[in-house]
Write a protein that holds these residues in place. Structure first.
Motif, PDB file in Angstrom:
ATOM      1  N   ILE A 168      59.434  68.855 -59.221  1.00 36.65           N
ATOM      2  CA  ILE A 168      58.233  69.136 -58.428  1.00 36.65           C
ATOM      3  C   ILE A 168      57.233  69.967 -59.224  1.00 36.65           C
ATOM      4  N   ASP A 169      57.719  70.926 -59.999  1.00 36.03           N
ATOM      5  CA  ASP A 169      56.822  71.749 -60.819  1.00 36.03           C
ATOM      6  C   ASP A 169      56.015  70.882 -61.793  1.00 36.03           C
ATOM      7  N   ALA A 170      56.686  69.951 -62.464  1.00 38.99           N
ATOM      8  CA  ALA A 170      55.993  69.080 -63.418  1.00 38.99           C
ATOM      9  C   ALA A 170      55.023  68.151 -62.695  1.00 38.99           C
ATOM     10  N   LEU A 171      55.435  67.637 -61.534  1.00 43.56           N
ATOM     11  CA  LEU A 171      54.554  66.776 -60.745  1.00 43.56           C
ATOM     12  C   LEU A 171      53.313  67.540 -60.300  1.00 43.56           C
ATOM     13  N   ALA A 172      53.502  68.765 -59.854  1.00 47.92           N
ATOM     14  CA  ALA A 172      52.368  69.588 -59.424  1.00 47.92           C
ATOM     15  C   ALA A 172      51.412  69.859 -60.585  1.00 47.92           C
ATOM     16  N   MET A 173      51.946  70.110 -61.770  1.00 50.39           N
ATOM     17  CA  MET A 173      51.091  70.341 -62.935  1.00 50.39           C
ATOM     18  C   MET A 173      50.303  69.095 -63.298  1.00 50.39           C
ATOM     19  N   SER A 174      50.901  67.936 -63.102  1.00 50.27           N
ATOM     20  CA  SER A 174      50.174  66.687 -63.346  1.00 50.27           C
ATOM     21  C   SER A 174      48.956  66.591 -62.437  1.00 50.27           C
ATOM     22  N   ILE A 175      49.131  67.013 -61.180  1.00 46.69           N
ATOM     23  CA  ILE A 175      48.019  66.964 -60.229  1.00 46.69           C
ATOM     24  C   ILE A 175      46.991  68.041 -60.544  1.00 46.69           C
ATOM     25  N   TYR A 176      47.454  69.248 -60.840  1.00 42.57           N
ATOM     26  CA  TYR A 176      46.531  70.339 -61.168  1.00 42.57           C
ATOM     27  C   TYR A 176      45.637  69.994 -62.357  1.00 42.57           C
ATOM     28  N   THR A 177      46.214  69.369 -63.366  1.00 37.42           N
ATOM     29  CA  THR A 177      45.466  69.107 -64.599  1.00 37.42           C
ATOM     30  C   THR A 177      44.658  67.814 -64.550  1.00 37.42           C
ATOM     31  N   GLY A 178      44.820  67.029 -63.487  1.00 31.82           N
ATOM     32  CA  GLY A 178      44.050  65.790 -63.357  1.00 31.82           C
ATOM     33  C   GLY A 178      44.142  65.262 -61.938  1.00 31.82           C
ATOM     34  N   ARG A 179      43.450  65.936 -61.030  1.00 28.75           N
ATOM     35  CA  ARG A 179      43.567  65.590 -59.606  1.00 28.75           C
ATOM     36  C   ARG A 179      43.150  64.148 -59.344  1.00 28.75           C
ATOM     37  N   VAL A 180      42.031  63.726 -59.902  1.00 33.39           N
ATOM     38  CA  VAL A 180      41.511  62.378 -59.651  1.00 33.39           C
ATOM     39  C   VAL A 180      41.828  61.494 -60.857  1.00 33.39           C
ATOM     40  N   GLU A 181      42.988  60.885 -60.819  1.00 29.47           N
ATOM     41  CA  GLU A 181      43.433  59.976 -61.871  1.00 29.47           C
ATOM     42  C   GLU A 181      43.940  58.704 -61.185  1.00 29.47           C
ATOM     43  N   PRO A 182      43.047  57.738 -60.941  1.00 27.84           N
ATOM     44  CA  PRO A 182      43.432  56.554 -60.160  1.00 27.84           C
ATOM     45  C   PRO A 182      44.682  55.841 -60.671  1.00 27.84           C
ATOM     46  N   SER A 183      44.857  55.787 -61.971  1.00 28.76           N
ATOM     47  CA  SER A 183      46.009  55.068 -62.528  1.00 28.76           C
ATOM     48  C   SER A 183      47.326  55.814 -62.310  1.00 28.76           C
ATOM     49  N   LEU A 184      47.256  57.087 -61.892  1.00 29.48           N
ATOM     50  CA  LEU A 184      48.467  57.878 -61.687  1.00 29.48           C
ATOM     51  C   LEU A 184      48.792  58.097 -60.213  1.00 29.48           C
ATOM     52  N   LEU A 185      47.858  57.792 -59.329  1.00 34.30           N
ATOM     53  CA  LEU A 185      48.019  58.141 -57.921  1.00 34.30           C
ATOM     54  C   LEU A 185      49.263  57.521 -57.293  1.00 34.30           C
ATOM     55  N   MET A 186      49.463  56.234 -57.478  1.00 35.40           N
ATOM     56  CA  MET A 186      50.584  55.554 -56.822  1.00 35.40           C
ATOM     57  C   MET A 186      51.927  56.064 -57.346  1.00 35.40           C
ATOM     58  N   THR A 187      52.001  56.327 -58.639  1.00 33.66           N
ATOM     59  CA  THR A 187      53.245  56.859 -59.208  1.00 33.66           C
ATOM     60  C   THR A 187      53.527  58.254 -58.660  1.00 33.66           C
ATOM     61  N   ARG A 188      52.489  59.072 -58.544  1.00 33.69           N
ATOM     62  CA  ARG A 188      52.653  60.407 -57.987  1.00 33.69           C
ATOM     63  C   ARG A 188      53.144  60.340 -56.536  1.00 33.69           C
ATOM     64  N   LEU A 189      52.556  59.431 -55.754  1.00 30.81           N
ATOM     65  CA  LEU A 189      52.960  59.311 -54.357  1.00 30.81           C
ATOM     66  C   LEU A 189      54.404  58.849 -54.250  1.00 30.81           C
ATOM     67  N   ASP A 190      54.764  57.844 -55.033  1.00 32.62           N
ATOM     68  CA  ASP A 190      56.126  57.321 -54.990  1.00 32.62           C
ATOM     69  C   ASP A 190      57.145  58.427 -55.302  1.00 32.62           C
ATOM     70  N   MET A 191      56.872  59.189 -56.322  1.00 28.98           N
ATOM     71  CA  MET A 191      57.778  60.281 -56.681  1.00 28.98           C
ATOM     72  C   MET A 191      57.703  61.415 -55.664  1.00 28.98           C
ATOM     73  N   GLY A 192      56.494  61.743 -55.260  1.00 30.24           N
ATOM     74  CA  GLY A 192      56.321  62.846 -54.327  1.00 30.24           C
ATOM     75  C   GLY A 192      56.986  62.596 -52.990  1.00 30.24           C
ATOM     76  N   PHE A 193      56.938  61.360 -52.515  1.00 24.53           N
ATOM     77  CA  PHE A 193      57.584  61.038 -51.244  1.00 24.53           C
ATOM     78  C   PHE A 193      59.094  61.291 -51.330  1.00 24.53           C
ATOM     79  N   THR A 194      59.668  61.009 -52.493  1.00 28.78           N
ATOM     80  CA  THR A 194      61.111  61.226 -52.675  1.00 28.78           C
ATOM     81  C   THR A 194      61.470  62.701 -52.566  1.00 28.78           C
ATOM     82  N   TYR A 195      60.605  63.564 -53.106  1.00 30.54           N
ATOM     83  CA  TYR A 195      60.910  64.996 -53.161  1.00 30.54           C
ATOM     84  C   TYR A 195      60.215  65.797 -52.062  1.00 30.54           C
TER      85      TYR A 195
END
Length: 260
Positions: A168-195
Motif C-alpha cells: 500500500i505504501d508503494a501504491l500510495a507513492m505512485s499516486i502521490y507522484t503522479g495523480r493523473v496518469e491515465p495509463s496507470l489508473l486501471m492497474t492502480r484500481l485493480d491492485m487497490g481494490f485487493t488491498y
C-alpha cells in the motif's frame, strides 16, 4: 612632412622597445604568439570538456538497445525473453559508467519482464522480482517522482507476498507522484481494490480519488471492467456510496446496459 612624422613615430617605437630591452623583431614575434596561445587554450578546454562528456555519451550509446526494447514492449506488450539477459548486462554496464536514474529504472523494467515470464522456474522469478525492486529503489533514490516505478515496486511486492502495508505504501507513492496518469489508473484500481480492507483513511481517500478520475477520463474502461468481473463491484460501492452517491448511480446505470 608625412614622411618625417612617420619616421619620428618609428623612432619613438624603437626607442620604447629598446628601453624595455626588446627589439622590434621580438615585439612582432610576441604579437604573433598571442593568437596561437589562445587557440591552444581553447583546444585544452575543449579536450577537458570532451573528457567529462565522453562517459555520459558512452553510457547513453551502450544503453540505447535497452531503451529500444522497453519502448517496443510499451507499444506491443511483447518482449524477446532470449534477449533479456544481454539487455540487463548492457544496463548494468551503463550504470557502472554513469549511474543515471533512467538506467537503474530500465534495469528494473528488464528484471520485471523476466519475473512475469511464467515459463521460468519459480525461484528465478522470485529473484527477478527482488532484483527489479532493488533497481527501482536505486532509481528512486536519485529521482523520487516516478509514478510508474513506484507502481512496479507495489506490483512486485504484492507478487512476493510482502506485507499489505509495504504494498500500500508503494501504491500510495505512485499516486502521490503522479495523480493523473491515465495509463496507470486501471492497474492502480485493480491492485487497490485487493488491498482496500487493509487501507487506512488516507490511502482509502487516494484510491477513491483514482476511481473518480478513472470514471471521468475512461468510463468505458470502468464499465467494461465491472461487467467482465476484472473490477470488483463491492469496492466500487464501498468507496462511493457515502461520498459520491450520484456518481455511484451513474456507474450502476452504465453497467446495466450492454457491454461496449
Amino acid at each position: 612632412m608625412a614622411n618625417t612624422t612617420a619616421a619620428k613615430v618609428g623612432a619613438a617605437v624603437g626607442a620604447a622597445s629598446a628601453a624595455k630591452g626588446e627589439t622590434p623583431e621580438k615585439s612582432q614575434k610576441k604579437s604573433r604568439l598571442k593568437p596561437l596561445l589562445l587557440v591552444l587554450l581553447i583546444a585544452i578546454l575543449a579536450t577537458f570538456l570532451l573528457s567529462l562528456a565522453y562517459p555520459r555519451l558512452h553510457a547513453s550509446l551502450l544503453y540505447l538497445p535497452v531503451d529500444t526494447a522497453i519502448n517496443r514492449y510499451d507499444d506491443t506488450q511483447q518482449v524477446n525473453n532470449a534477449q533479456l539477459t544481454g539487455l540487463q548486462q548492457r544496463a548494468q554496464e551503463s550504470i557502472a559508467i554513469h549511474p543515471h536514474y533512467r538506467y537503474h529504472d530500465g534495469l528494473s523494467v528488464l528484471f520485471y519482464l523476466q519475473a512475469i515470464d511464467q515459463q521460468r522456474p519459480l525461484f528465478e522469478r522470485q529473484q527477478a522480482f527482488e532484483a527489479s525492486i532493488e533497481a527501482a529503489e536505486a532509481s528512486l533514490d536519485k529521482a523520487p517522482a516516478q509514478p510508474r516505478t513506484w507502481l512496479r515496486i507495489a506490483q512486485a511486492r504484492s507478487w512476493l507476498r510482502y506485507s499489505p502495508e509495504q504494498v500500500i505504501d508503494a501504491l500510495a507513492m505512485s499516486i502521490y507522484t503522479g495523480r493523473v496518469e491515465p495509463s496507470l489508473l486501471m492497474t492502480r484500481l485493480d491492485m487497490g481494490f485487493t488491498y482496500l480492507p487493509r487501507m487506512d483513511g488516507e490511502a482509502t481517500a487516494l484510491l477513491r480519488d483514482q476511481l473518480v478520475l478513472a470514471w471521468q477520463m475512461m468510463p468505458r474502461d470502468i464499465t467494461r471492467g465491472i461487467k467482465s468481473g476484472s473490477l470488483d463491484w463491492v469496492p466500487v460501492e464501498s468507496l462511493l456510496s457515502d461520498s459520491h452517491p450520484d456518481l455511484l448511480q451513474q456507474i450502476q446505470e452504465a453497467t446495466r446496459g450492454p457491454a461496449k
